[in-house]
Design a protein around this motif. Structure first.
Motif, PDB file in Angstrom:
ATOM      1  N   LEU A 170      -1.084  -4.900  -5.351  1.00 26.68           N
ATOM      2  CA  LEU A 170      -1.099  -3.519  -4.906  1.00 26.68           C
ATOM      3  C   LEU A 170      -2.446  -3.182  -4.285  1.00 26.68           C
ATOM      4  O   LEU A 170      -3.495  -3.543  -4.813  1.00 26.68           O
ATOM      5  N   GLU A 171      -2.380  -2.497  -3.155  1.00 28.20           N
ATOM      6  CA  GLU A 171      -3.527  -1.788  -2.615  1.00 28.20           C
ATOM      7  C   GLU A 171      -3.203  -0.308  -2.814  1.00 28.20           C
ATOM      8  O   GLU A 171      -2.419   0.274  -2.061  1.00 28.20           O
ATOM      9  N   VAL A 172      -3.782   0.284  -3.832  1.00 32.21           N
ATOM     10  CA  VAL A 172      -3.448   1.658  -4.194  1.00 32.21           C
ATOM     11  C   VAL A 172      -4.308   2.623  -3.390  1.00 32.21           C
ATOM     12  O   VAL A 172      -5.537   2.529  -3.396  1.00 32.21           O
ATOM     13  N   LEU A 202      -8.286  -0.889  -3.396  1.00 31.34           N
ATOM     14  CA  LEU A 202      -8.143   0.564  -3.417  1.00 31.34           C
ATOM     15  C   LEU A 202      -8.501   1.129  -2.056  1.00 31.34           C
ATOM     16  O   LEU A 202      -9.505   0.722  -1.450  1.00 31.34           O
ATOM     17  N   HIS A 221       0.847  -1.191   0.000  1.00 31.56           N
ATOM     18  CA  HIS A 221       0.000   0.000   0.000  1.00 31.56           C
ATOM     19  C   HIS A 221       0.885   1.244   0.000  1.00 31.56           C
ATOM     20  O   HIS A 221       1.814   1.343   0.804  1.00 31.56           O
ATOM     21  N   LEU A 257      -3.289   3.678 -12.613  1.00 30.89           N
ATOM     22  CA  LEU A 257      -4.133   2.486 -12.551  1.00 30.89           C
ATOM     23  C   LEU A 257      -4.168   1.772 -13.890  1.00 30.89           C
ATOM     24  O   LEU A 257      -4.219   0.537 -13.939  1.00 30.89           O
ATOM     25  N   GLN A 280      -0.953  -0.231 -14.132  1.00 32.36           N
ATOM     26  CA  GLN A 280      -0.837  -1.302 -13.144  1.00 32.36           C
ATOM     27  C   GLN A 280      -2.148  -2.056 -12.961  1.00 32.36           C
ATOM     28  O   GLN A 280      -2.399  -2.645 -11.910  1.00 32.36           O
ATOM     29  N   ARG A 281      -2.967  -2.106 -13.986  1.00 26.89           N
ATOM     30  CA  ARG A 281      -4.313  -2.676 -13.876  1.00 26.89           C
ATOM     31  C   ARG A 281      -4.315  -4.127 -13.417  1.00 26.89           C
ATOM     32  O   ARG A 281      -5.239  -4.566 -12.736  1.00 26.89           O
ATOM     33  N   ALA A 314      -9.921   0.183 -12.527  1.00 31.22           N
ATOM     34  CA  ALA A 314      -9.343  -0.929 -11.756  1.00 31.22           C
ATOM     35  C   ALA A 314     -10.164  -2.186 -12.000  1.00 31.22           C
ATOM     36  O   ALA A 314     -10.951  -2.605 -11.132  1.00 31.22           O
ATOM     37  N   VAL A 353      -3.472  -4.127  -9.326  1.00 25.04           N
ATOM     38  CA  VAL A 353      -4.313  -3.410  -8.371  1.00 25.04           C
ATOM     39  C   VAL A 353      -5.558  -4.240  -8.059  1.00 25.04           C
ATOM     40  O   VAL A 353      -6.472  -4.338  -8.877  1.00 25.04           O
TER      41      VAL A 353
END
Length: 249
Positions: free
Chosen positions: A156-158, A184, A127, A174, A177-178, A215, A181
C-alpha cells in the motif's frame, strides 16, 4: 518521527512539466529533492523524460502506472529503466468500487500484476483516494477489503490526507495495515476535497509526527499537491523543508 527517504510526486508540477520538462526537474533537484515518484505516462512521452531524470541525478524508487488492462511488460520494462523498485497503481476511479464483486475484480488485476512483476524483480502497490475509504462492505472499508483479497506482497501507498477526507481515522488505519504500508503520500490542508486549499506540510490539520510513527515499514514519503493556489515550487520547497529535517537516511 522517522522518515527513511523523501520523494516528490511529479503530478504536483505537471503544469510546469508541460512547459519545460528538463527545466522543471532541475528546479526540483535545486530545491533539494533527490528522489521523485515518476510515472509511466511521463516515460511514454519519449526519451526526453528519461534523459532529464538521468541528467539531474534524481532517483525514482517508485513509478506510478495503471495496472488494469495495460501492457504489463511495457510498464515493468519502463520501471526497470527508471530504476524503480515498485510500481503503484494510483487511480482506479470511484465508479469501479460499487460492490464486493468490483473489489474482487480489482484484486485480480493487482494479483496478476504482482505475478508478472516478480519476473522483473519488482513489486506492485495500490494508492488510495477518499472513495475507497468512504465505500464500505461488511463494515470494512473498500480499501481494506481489497487488502483482504490480494496477495500478501501487494503493498500500500497510503495517501493519508485522502484517508482523512474519506472519514477514516488515519492512525487507526495505519495501525491495522502496518505491515502493508511501505509508502505514504504527504499532503496537508483543511481535510476536504477542495484541492486548491491544500497547503505545505505543517500548515494544515494533518498530524505528521504521529502518522509517520504509525508506519514502521515505511520506505519513503512522497510529497504531493493535487492543486495549489500559489507558486507550486514554493509549496514543494516548504514541504521539503518540513520533512527533510526528519529524514533518517
Amino acid at each position: 518521527m522517522p522518515l527513511p527517504s523523501l520523494s516528490l510526486q511529479l503530478y504536483s508540477v505537471r503544469n510546469a512539466i508541460e512547459e519545460d520538462l528538463p527545466g522543471t526537474l532541475v528546479k526540483v533537484a535545486d530545491i533539494g529533492y533527490r528522489q521523485i515518484e515518476s510515472s509511466y505516462k511521463l516515460y511514454s512521452r519519449g526519451p526526453e523524460f528519461l534523459a532529464a531524470v538521468r541528467d539531474t541525478g534524481l532517483a525514482s524508487p517508485t513509478m506510478t502506472s495503471s495496472l488494469v488492462d495495460v501492457d504489463l511488460d511495457a510498464v515493468f520494462t519502463a520501471a526497470k529503466e527508471l530504476g524503480a523498485g515498485t510500481v503503484i497503481d494510483t487511480f482506479i476511479p470511484e465508479q469501479f468500487w460499487t460492490s464486493e464483486a468490483d473489489v474482487d475484480r480489482i484484486a485480480g488485476y493487482l494479483d496478476r500484476a504482482a505475478e508478472k512483476a516478480e519476473e522483473y524483480g519488482l513489486r506492485v502497490g495500490y494508492h488510495n483516494h477518499w472513495w475507497e475509504l468512504e465505500r464500505r462492505f461488511g463494515g470494512r472499508t473498500a480499501l481494506e477489503c481489497l487488502v483482504d483479497r490480494v496477495r500478501p506482497d501487494v503493498l500500500l501507498e497510503v495517501d493519508a490526507y485522502w484517508v482523512a477526507v474519506g472519514g477514516e481515522d488515519v492512525l487507526e488505519l495505519l495501525g491495522r495495515q502496518r505491515d502493508r504500508v511501505h509508502f505514504l503520500h504527504l499532503k496537508d490542508g483543511p481535510i476536504n476535497r477542495e484541492n486548491l486549499q491544500q497547503r505545505p506540510a505543517g500548515q494544515g490539520k494533518m498530524l505528521w509526527p504521529e502518522i509517520l510513527d504509525a508506519a514502521p515499514r515505511l520506505e519513503a514519503g512522497v510529497v504531493e499537491f493535487d492543486e495549489y493556489d500559489g507558486d507550486i515550487f514554493e509549496a514543494i520547497a516548504a514541504s521539503f523543508a518540513y520533512f527533510n529535517a526528519r529524514v533518517t537516511a
